[in-house]
Structure formats: structure tokens, C-alpha cells
Design a protein around this motif. Sequence first.
Motif, short mmCIF file in Angstrom:
data_model
loop_
_atom_site.label_atom_id
_atom_site.label_comp_id
_atom_site.label_asym_id
_atom_site.label_seq_id
_atom_site.Cartn_x
_atom_site.Cartn_y
_atom_site.Cartn_z
N MET A 121 0.82 -1.20 0.00
CA MET A 121 0.00 0.00 0.00
C MET A 121 0.86 1.27 0.00
O MET A 121 0.53 2.25 -0.65
N ILE A 122 1.95 1.24 0.73
CA ILE A 122 2.84 2.39 0.83
C ILE A 122 3.56 2.54 -0.51
O ILE A 122 4.18 1.61 -1.00
N TYR A 123 3.45 3.73 -1.10
CA TYR A 123 4.10 3.99 -2.38
C TYR A 123 5.60 4.10 -2.19
O TYR A 123 6.08 4.60 -1.18
N ARG A 124 6.34 3.67 -3.19
CA ARG A 124 7.79 3.78 -3.16
C ARG A 124 8.19 4.88 -4.13
O ARG A 124 7.99 4.76 -5.34
N LYS A 132 -0.72 10.76 0.62
CA LYS A 132 -0.68 9.30 0.71
C LYS A 132 0.67 8.89 1.29
O LYS A 132 1.65 9.64 1.19
N SER A 133 0.74 7.71 1.86
CA SER A 133 1.99 7.26 2.46
C SER A 133 3.01 6.89 1.39
O SER A 133 2.69 6.18 0.44
N VAL A 134 4.22 7.39 1.57
CA VAL A 134 5.30 7.21 0.60
C VAL A 134 6.58 6.88 1.38
O VAL A 134 6.82 7.44 2.44
N GLY A 166 0.77 9.15 5.36
CA GLY A 166 -0.30 9.93 4.76
C GLY A 166 -1.58 9.91 5.56
O GLY A 166 -1.59 9.63 6.76
N ALA A 167 -2.68 10.18 4.89
CA ALA A 167 -3.99 10.30 5.54
C ALA A 167 -4.76 8.98 5.59
O ALA A 167 -5.88 8.96 6.07
N GLU A 168 -4.15 7.89 5.11
CA GLU A 168 -4.82 6.60 5.24
C GLU A 168 -4.99 6.28 6.73
O GLU A 168 -4.31 6.86 7.58
N HIS A 169 -5.86 5.36 7.05
CA HIS A 169 -6.00 4.97 8.45
C HIS A 169 -4.68 4.39 8.92
O HIS A 169 -4.06 3.59 8.22
N PRO A 170 -4.20 4.79 10.11
CA PRO A 170 -2.89 4.30 10.56
C PRO A 170 -2.82 2.78 10.69
O PRO A 170 -1.75 2.20 10.51
N ASP A 171 -3.96 2.14 10.95
CA ASP A 171 -3.95 0.67 11.03
C ASP A 171 -3.60 0.04 9.68
O ASP A 171 -2.97 -1.01 9.63
N ASP A 172 -4.00 0.69 8.59
CA ASP A 172 -3.67 0.18 7.26
C ASP A 172 -2.18 0.34 6.97
O ASP A 172 -1.55 -0.55 6.39
N VAL A 173 -1.61 1.46 7.38
CA VAL A 173 -0.17 1.68 7.20
C VAL A 173 0.60 0.68 8.05
O VAL A 173 1.57 0.06 7.58
#
Length: 184
Positions: A121-124, A132-134, A166-173
Motif C-alpha cells: 500500500m505504501i508507495y515507493r 498518501k503514504s510514501v 499519509g492520511a490513510e487509516h494508521p492501522d492500514d499503514v
Amino acid sequence: FKESYAEYVKFLPYRDNGPASSPVNAIFALNDLRTLRSKMDVVSRNCQTVAEYLQKHPKVYQVDYLGLPSYHLHEVAKKYMKLVDSDDGRGGEVNRYGHLMSFRVDGPPENARKVFDGFKMIYRATDLGRIKSVATIPAISTHQQQGEEARRMADVPPQLIRLCVGAEHPDDVIADLAQALKAL
């Protein structure tokens, strides 16, 4: 336009690129500014949750995040990094420490690459600061040309992964980090 450079600059590049934004770009920028405070609140809280998770993970030997009390610059950050117009319910300001952090994976440099390649899910990417999480490995991207000695002096080991939460739910990250760390 070939005969008058001034007319060329006035009518072609300035028309498309500035000195003033196009109306649509101006609206996008204004909307981003209007929601910046709420976005920073969300991503900072998310990053705090992720940093606390990583700090307890057995495959991670160091987490660098201003929001962790164990981080050497935490007290300075606590003094200055306040959420604008915040109130903790007792008249005090609320600290928010941003959404950029880094963590160091145990073992050889190859372990960081295994974790990095395992993200689903985390972008590279190397451009941090999105909604978004990167993630990136600075030793092989942003700091690659510095050389090994300069990276050592800058405290950028090959096991370091920089993460912009990012703004995704922290549980998903956290779930993505957990599954990627299982590769070790």
C-alpha cells in the motif's frame, strides 16, 4: 514574436506559466491552503501512531520521529511545533510533529530493501510530502551521490527507510509495514 523577445515573453510563457496562476490552479492552491491545518492534524496523528508501533517492533532498531519522547530533539519540537488554533480542552496548545519519520531495519542493508520491496500500500518514491503514504531508502535514492563517507557523516545508513505517513487509516499503514517486515 521572433522579432520581439519582449512580446514573446509576455504572450507565450507568461500566459501559460505565470507571473499569475491560471484560475483553475489558483482554486486548487487555495483549496489546499484552506484544508492544510486539518490535513496536518490527521497525518501528524497517523505518523505518531505508526512511529509508536515501529518503536516496539523487534526487527526495527531505531525510529527517528520528533513526536517520540525518546528522540533527542523531542523537547525542542515540543516547544515549537504547535497545531495552529489548537486547544487541548484546558486552554493549552496541541503539539503535532509532522508526517515525516525514518526507521532503521535490523541486519544487513539487504533487509531494508526486502522490507521496502514488500510494501503493497505504501508507495515507493523519492518525493515525500504527499497526502498518501510514501517511502524511500535515502542511501540508494536521494543520498546516493554523496558517497559512503558523506552518508555516514549525515547519519544515513543503508538500513534507513524514510517514511512519509499519509492520511490513510494508521492501522492500514501499520498492516502494510507488518507484512513487509515479516520478510525478515
